[in-house]
Design a protein around this motif. Structure first.
Motif, PDB file in Angstrom:
ATOM      1  N   TYR A  20      39.369  45.678  41.667  1.00 43.92           N
ATOM      2  CA  TYR A  20      40.133  45.074  40.581  1.00 43.92           C
ATOM      3  C   TYR A  20      39.778  43.597  40.627  1.00 43.92           C
ATOM      4  O   TYR A  20      39.568  43.037  41.691  1.00 43.92           O
ATOM      5  N   TYR A  21      39.688  42.979  39.471  1.00 43.10           N
ATOM      6  CA  TYR A  21      39.343  41.571  39.433  1.00 43.10           C
ATOM      7  C   TYR A  21      40.607  40.716  39.538  1.00 43.10           C
ATOM      8  O   TYR A  21      41.513  40.819  38.703  1.00 43.10           O
ATOM      9  N   TYR A  22      40.645  39.869  40.548  1.00 43.91           N
ATOM     10  CA  TYR A  22      41.694  38.857  40.642  1.00 43.91           C
ATOM     11  C   TYR A  22      41.126  37.565  40.063  1.00 43.91           C
ATOM     12  O   TYR A  22      39.999  37.181  40.383  1.00 43.91           O
TER      13      TYR A  22
END
Length: 114
Positions: free
Chosen positions: A101-103
């Motif tokens: 998941y992209y933070y």
């Protein structure tokens, strides 16, 4: 909980340099790739540079030879050294941590005047 905080943006003239920093909280920083992205008004967010945990880097063609991405795992920080800046580099720059998941950080504005 992962938090990313960018700093180092500003207003410069064409040909000058800036160094962006992105400090990450959380223990997953050192085991995941990091990237810098940018988004100009009315345009999509694009990858500028990416670095893996092993130090392998990738750059957008438009910044090759001018920008350098690096990371300090001991400091949980990723950097973007930007040299020979051009007006077309003007954008909000975001750092991202890729962990399935992209933070994203909150972004930092870079403005290059001609």
């Amino acid at each position: 909980q992962v938090q990313l905080v960018e700093s180092g943006g500003g207003v410069v003239q064409a040909g000058e340099s800036l160094r962006l920093s992105c400090a990450a909280s959380g223990s997953i920083f050192s085991i995941n790739p990091m990237g810098w992205y940018r988004q100009a008004p009315g345009k999509q967010r694009d990858l500028v540079a990416r670095i893996t945990t092993g130090g392998t880097t990738k750059y957008a063609d438009s910044v090759k030879g001018r920008f350098t991405i690096s990371r300090d795992n001991a400091k949980n920080t990723v950097y973007l050294q930007m040299n020979s800046l051009k007006p077309e580099d003007t954008a909000v720059y975001y750092c991202a941590l890729e962990a399935g998941y992209y933070y994203w950080g909150q972004g930092t504005q870079v403005t290059v005047s001609s």
